[in-house]
Design a protein around this motif. Structure first.
Motif, PDB file in Angstrom:
ATOM      1  N   GLU A  34      36.062  31.667  47.577  1.00 19.38           N
ATOM      2  CA  GLU A  34      35.212  32.755  47.125  1.00 19.38           C
ATOM      3  C   GLU A  34      33.992  32.828  48.021  1.00 19.38           C
ATOM      4  O   GLU A  34      33.294  31.849  48.249  1.00 19.38           O
ATOM      5  CB  GLU A  34      34.800  32.533  45.672  1.00 19.38           C
ATOM      6  CG  GLU A  34      34.052  33.691  45.069  1.00 19.38           C
ATOM      7  CD  GLU A  34      34.966  34.863  44.802  1.00 19.38           C
ATOM      8  OE1 GLU A  34      34.459  35.979  44.625  1.00 19.38           O
ATOM      9  OE2 GLU A  34      36.182  34.653  44.766  1.00 19.38           O
ATOM     10  N   ASP A 173      38.109  39.981  48.795  1.00 18.44           N
ATOM     11  CA  ASP A 173      37.323  38.770  48.614  1.00 18.44           C
ATOM     12  C   ASP A 173      36.194  38.627  49.627  1.00 18.44           C
ATOM     13  O   ASP A 173      35.482  37.632  49.612  1.00 18.44           O
ATOM     14  CB  ASP A 173      38.226  37.532  48.669  1.00 18.44           C
ATOM     15  CG  ASP A 173      39.144  37.547  49.888  1.00 18.44           C
ATOM     16  OD1 ASP A 173      38.795  38.206  50.884  1.00 18.44           O
ATOM     17  OD2 ASP A 173      40.202  36.910  49.827  1.00 18.44           O
ATOM     18  N   SER A 206      29.064  41.450  44.176  1.00 17.60           N
ATOM     19  CA  SER A 206      29.802  41.343  42.923  1.00 17.60           C
ATOM     20  C   SER A 206      30.936  42.361  42.825  1.00 17.60           C
ATOM     21  O   SER A 206      31.855  42.185  42.030  1.00 17.60           O
ATOM     22  CB  SER A 206      28.848  41.521  41.739  1.00 17.60           C
ATOM     23  OG  SER A 206      28.230  42.796  41.780  1.00 17.60           O
ATOM     24  N   ALA A 237      37.765  44.503  43.703  1.00 20.39           N
ATOM     25  CA  ALA A 237      37.537  43.369  42.817  1.00 20.39           C
ATOM     26  C   ALA A 237      36.091  43.409  42.362  1.00 20.39           C
ATOM     27  O   ALA A 237      35.188  43.745  43.135  1.00 20.39           O
ATOM     28  CB  ALA A 237      37.831  42.058  43.533  1.00 20.39           C
ATOM     29  N   ASP A 239      33.091  41.345  39.706  1.00 19.20           N
ATOM     30  CA  ASP A 239      32.647  40.338  38.745  1.00 19.20           C
ATOM     31  C   ASP A 239      31.869  41.081  37.665  1.00 19.20           C
ATOM     32  O   ASP A 239      30.720  41.501  37.880  1.00 19.20           O
ATOM     33  CB  ASP A 239      31.759  39.305  39.432  1.00 19.20           C
ATOM     34  CG  ASP A 239      32.459  38.637  40.606  1.00 19.20           C
ATOM     35  OD1 ASP A 239      33.684  38.438  40.523  1.00 19.20           O
ATOM     36  OD2 ASP A 239      31.780  38.329  41.605  1.00 19.20           O
ATOM     37  N   THR A 244      34.027  36.854  33.840  1.00 17.43           N
ATOM     38  CA  THR A 244      34.904  38.020  33.706  1.00 17.43           C
ATOM     39  C   THR A 244      35.118  38.660  35.069  1.00 17.43           C
ATOM     40  O   THR A 244      34.150  39.010  35.745  1.00 17.43           O
ATOM     41  CB  THR A 244      34.306  39.065  32.748  1.00 17.43           C
ATOM     42  OG1 THR A 244      34.015  38.449  31.496  1.00 17.43           O
ATOM     43  CG2 THR A 244      35.275  40.208  32.536  1.00 17.43           C
ATOM     44  N   ARG A 245      36.377  38.804  35.463  1.00 13.16           N
ATOM     45  CA  ARG A 245      36.718  39.360  36.779  1.00 13.16           C
ATOM     46  C   ARG A 245      37.839  40.377  36.621  1.00 13.16           C
ATOM     47  O   ARG A 245      38.744  40.190  35.806  1.00 13.16           O
ATOM     48  CB  ARG A 245      37.161  38.241  37.736  1.00 13.16           C
ATOM     49  CG  ARG A 245      36.077  37.208  38.011  1.00 13.16           C
ATOM     50  CD  ARG A 245      36.638  35.971  38.666  1.00 13.16           C
ATOM     51  NE  ARG A 245      37.601  35.266  37.812  1.00 13.16           N
ATOM     52  CZ  ARG A 245      37.264  34.443  36.835  1.00 13.16           C
ATOM     53  NH1 ARG A 245      35.986  34.215  36.553  1.00 13.16           N
ATOM     54  NH2 ARG A 245      38.192  33.833  36.122  1.00 13.16           N
ATOM     55  N   ASN A 247      40.548  42.944  39.011  1.00  8.64           N
ATOM     56  CA  ASN A 247      41.125  43.370  40.280  1.00  8.64           C
ATOM     57  C   ASN A 247      42.018  44.569  40.014  1.00  8.64           C
ATOM     58  O   ASN A 247      42.792  44.574  39.049  1.00  8.64           O
ATOM     59  CB  ASN A 247      41.962  42.252  40.919  1.00  8.64           C
ATOM     60  CG  ASN A 247      41.117  41.130  41.468  1.00  8.64           C
ATOM     61  OD1 ASN A 247      40.613  41.203  42.575  1.00  8.64           O
ATOM     62  ND2 ASN A 247      40.950  40.075  40.672  1.00  8.64           N
ATOM     63  N   GLU A 302      40.661  38.863  34.196  1.00 13.56           N
ATOM     64  CA  GLU A 302      40.566  37.443  33.887  1.00 13.56           C
ATOM     65  C   GLU A 302      39.295  37.184  33.097  1.00 13.56           C
ATOM     66  O   GLU A 302      38.226  37.737  33.411  1.00 13.56           O
ATOM     67  CB  GLU A 302      40.551  36.612  35.165  1.00 13.56           C
ATOM     68  CG  GLU A 302      41.826  36.693  35.978  1.00 13.56           C
ATOM     69  CD  GLU A 302      41.700  35.895  37.266  1.00 13.56           C
ATOM     70  OE1 GLU A 302      41.948  34.672  37.233  1.00 13.56           O
ATOM     71  OE2 GLU A 302      41.336  36.496  38.295  1.00 13.56           O
ATOM     72  N   GLN A 303      39.412  36.317  32.095  1.00 14.88           N
ATOM     73  CA  GLN A 303      38.260  35.966  31.266  1.00 14.88           C
ATOM     74  C   GLN A 303      38.256  34.464  31.021  1.00 14.88           C
ATOM     75  O   GLN A 303      39.224  33.908  30.499  1.00 14.88           O
ATOM     76  CB  GLN A 303      38.314  36.705  29.925  1.00 14.88           C
ATOM     77  CG  GLN A 303      37.195  36.333  28.973  1.00 14.88           C
ATOM     78  CD  GLN A 303      35.830  36.720  29.506  1.00 14.88           C
ATOM     79  OE1 GLN A 303      35.582  37.879  29.812  1.00 14.88           O
ATOM     80  NE2 GLN A 303      34.921  35.739  29.631  1.00 14.88           N
TER      81      GLN A 303
END
Length: 725
Positions: A34, A173, A206, A237, A239, A244-245, A247, A302-303
């Motif tokens: 990252e 990324d 972010s 992507a 944040d 929490t993310r 894509n 994603e969490q």
């Protein structure tokens, strides 16, 4: 508009540092950390065992290859670039245990361990491959390709016990502007161009974006054949908050192929002698077209749930349009006059669509004083398909004439109205699954899991299905078990078991649909991380037991196939007690700094209870080797590599039209040698040259039972100029 397009430039962003992963290290899953600028070269050497090569392709758990109780190969972005691999099929040709053969000049057929590969995934979500398969998609949009050999029913559901191919798309990324510019030219008027740029969209990085755009145009070694196309891909992507993310992305690929050869070259003349066709010989017409369009979209969320626990949801969509206006030539021409070939014009159109969704939660838990891992999920897939046809007016179909003089200048017939031919219907699969890894003792781990699936196929009315029908299978349980014993910190032994369930729409000579394929898949082996993780080796033995396996129904007396009533499709029969068994050996890594090597050998046998070879058109023994050396000192910046592919003769036979004797027709064992050289002109600019089939070996590259063959590509070269920033 794209048929006359001749691009000049190719642009691409490096997904991985050109010096970061061994070029031919097929077993190292690498992704930039990252915040790392993924488009730049540096002096970091990422080797095996570095802790960033975990994947979830086999069980859903985060496992290194040595912790995975199945054979696994991961092809990195750097290897894809070094091989100048344009399509996924190009990549898989040099993957241990896989066989990639052409059905014709428009399609490939993939196999492993004696069975066809039909299990594909996009970012871990299962998708069914089409008539023109997912292996024909461009590699421009993928970060890596993961191959799990053997049955993969735990995550895939219904399918073959061959292999699962997971194509992992590039992600946004980069937290600073990065990119790469390529220009590429090669044999048969090949030119291509691609742009791949990554950049942050907010000051703090972010929100990030990535764009890939590729174009190409080329002729072929086969007469009158040419193709061109383009690929677009974009992803974002973000944040969204602590833990929490999201894509999201979409892609569009268009390929237009003209003068494509559909039918194969005949094995025999009418008198039973074998012809020596030129490799440029075609059975296509200059008005043939085989165009495809692929559209895909995805979103994942994603969490973090606290501790090691994480919730992830994925939804993905894939759509293909295939429009193929072709001719099929069949028969055995007279040696002197070239007469005797028959022709069948065919205008096929299909528009399959697929949805796939997955929700899973995974993390660690404590039990009996030890830490264990767990993943639990639910999955849903929906497929809608079918194809139509337009028949020619029989009065407008001209005779083939002298096949010796055939050059594709054949008059296009008058086409009738389009009608529904077959395959119209919906296939749905729902499942819940789970797997856990128990740390029994310090050096012994047990992976246990299962999947409960329901599968439904609703077929609609069409020419080949005059009456609608439903095939339904509910509450099918697929167990999975794997045991891993660590002898020490670098050597492990493993054993695994899973069952097989694969509904099929194949029909027998009476028109009845065959029962589902059922069976068991066993595998055991050793895996080692050597030289501080720089070199990885594995050895595996496997056994697959199946019942109701669909094989072509061939009359043993005449060698002629039976057909499904009312169709031109070859009928199938359910082979009872089919057994495939064999072993695989593989080694990849960097034994010396700057020297990368990958070696793989696979061997299997697949027979029915009568001792008859199953999938006889597949080679039983396959050897793969690739190596690359990056020089230092006065030759710093220069690298030299090569690859070797050897295959044994498959036990394929066919009936001689004159003597009616059953004769071997499979390609005799052969080897192909490829070479690659690259030089860093500056820190950012490099030049690469690839030469394939260096010794110009003439060979059949056919994996079918249609009574003919396709030649493999002659010697060819490609030059790539790559600029990164």
């Amino acid at each position: 508009m794209f048929r006359s397009f001749r691009p000049v430039f190719k642009f691409a962003l490096l997904a991985a540092s050109a010096l970061s992963v061994p070029a031919f290290a097929q077993d190292a899953a690498w992704a930039p950390e990252e915040g790392e600028a993924s488009g730049r070269k540096d002096d970091t050497i990422v080797v095996y065992g570095s802790g960033i090569d975990r994947n979830t392709a086999a069980t859903g758990l985060d496992l290194t290859p040595r912790e995975t109780p199945q054979s696994i190969t991961i092809i990195t972005r750097e290897q894809i670039d070094d091989q100048a691999a344009s399509t996924v099929a190009d990549v898989l040709e040099y993957t241990t245990g896989l066989s990639v053969k052409r059905v014709d000049r428009g399609r490939n057929l993939l196999s492993a361990r004696g069975f066809d590969i039909t299990a594909f995934q996009l970012d871990g979500l299962p998708f069914a491959t089409g008539n023109v398969g997912l292996e024909e998609t461009s590699t421009a949009i993928y970060d890596r390709i993961e191959v799990i050999r053997g049955a993969t029913g735990l995550l895939q559901g219904a399918g073959e016990p061959s292999a699962s191919i997971n194509m992992v798309r590039k992600r946004a990324d980069a937290r600073e502007l990065t990119g790469e510019v390529n220009v590429e030219a090669g044999s048969w008027s090949h030119v291509s161009g691609l742009i791949d740029i990554g950049a942050p969209l907010t000051a703090d990085g972010s929100v990030r974006a990535r764009l890939v755009a590729e174009v190409y145009s080329q002729d072929a070694f086969v007469d009158i054949e040419s193709s061109n196309g383009f690929t677009l891909y974009g992803t974002i992507a973000a944040d969204l908050g602590p833990g929490t993310r999201i894509n999201a992305g979409a892609s569009y690929q268009r390929d237009e192929r003209d003068g494509v050869m559909w039918a194969q070259l005949p094995y025999w003349y009418a008198d039973g002698s074998r012809p020596d066709w030129s490799r440029s010989k075609t059975t296509g017409a200059d008005w043939n077209e085989w165009d495809t369009t692929e559209k895909a979209a995805f979103v994942s969320l994603e969490q973090d749930l606290g501790g090691s626990w994480q919730l992830r949801g994925d939804v993905s969509y894939f759509e293909q349009v295939e429009d193929s206006k072709l001719i099929w030539l069949s028969g055995n021409p007279d040696r002197e006059t070239g007469l005797g070939m028959e022709i069948w014009p065919y205008w096929y159109l299909t528009k399959p669509k697929q949805w796939s969704a997955n929700l899973r939660v995974k993390g660690d838990y404590q039990l009996f004083g030890r830490r264990h891992e767990l993943v639990v999920g639910a999955m849903y897939s929906h497929q809608k398909g079918g194809w139509t046809n337009r028949d020619p007016d029989p009065a407008s179909v001209a005779p083939v004439g002298d096949f010796h003089a055939w050059d594709g200048s054949y008059p296009e017939p008058t086409w009738g109205d389009r009608y529904r031919m077959s395959g119209f219907g919906t296939t749905e699969q729902t499942a819940i699954y789970g797997a856990t890894r128990f740390q029994i003792i310090d050096r012994l781990k047990l992976i246990a899991g299962g999947r409960l699936s329901s599968w439904t196929r609703d077929e609609e009315e069409a020419l080949y299905t005059p009456e609608p029908y439903r095939i339904e299978h509910k509450n099918i349980f697929t167990p999975y078990a794997g045991l891993i014993l660590d002898f020490n910190n670098f050597l492990s032994a493993y054993a695994s078991y899973t069952s097989i369930f694969n509904p099929q729409t194949a029909r027998d000579r009476t028109g009845r649909y065959l029962d589902p394929v059922e069976g068991d898949n066993y595998e055991a082996g050793l895996k080692a991380d050597l030289m501080d993780g720089r070199l990885r080796a594995s050895a595996a033995v496997f056994r697959v037991e199946q019942s109701n396996f669909a094989v072509p129904d061939i009359d043993p007396e005449t060698g002629d196939p039976y057909f499904i009533p009312g169709t031109t499709d070859v009928a199938s029969r359910a082979a009872k007690g089919v057994v495939s068994k064999g072993y695989e050996l593989e080694m990849q890594g960097e034994p010396l700094r700057g020297w990368d090597i990958s070696v793989g050998w696979s061997h299997f046998k697949a027979k029915d209870p009568d001792g008859i070879d199953v999938q006889a058109h597949q080679p039983r023994r396959v050897f793969r080797m690739a190596t690359k050396y990056e020089f230092g000192g006065a030759l710093g910046g220069f690298s030299l590599g090569g690859s070797l592919r050897w295959e044994s003769r498959p036990p394929q036979t066919a009936k001689n039209p004159a003597t009616e004797a059953i004769e071997p027709v499979g390609q005799k064992s052969y080897a192909l040698v490829n070479l690659m050289g690259a030089y860093d002109l500056t820190e950012a600019l490099s030049l690469q040259v690839n030469v394939n089939n260096v010794f110009d070996k003439a060979y059949y590259n056919t994996n079918s039972w249609f009574g003919g063959f396709i030649y493999g590509e002659p010697r060819n070269a490609r030059v790539t100029l790559r600029y990164g920033f």
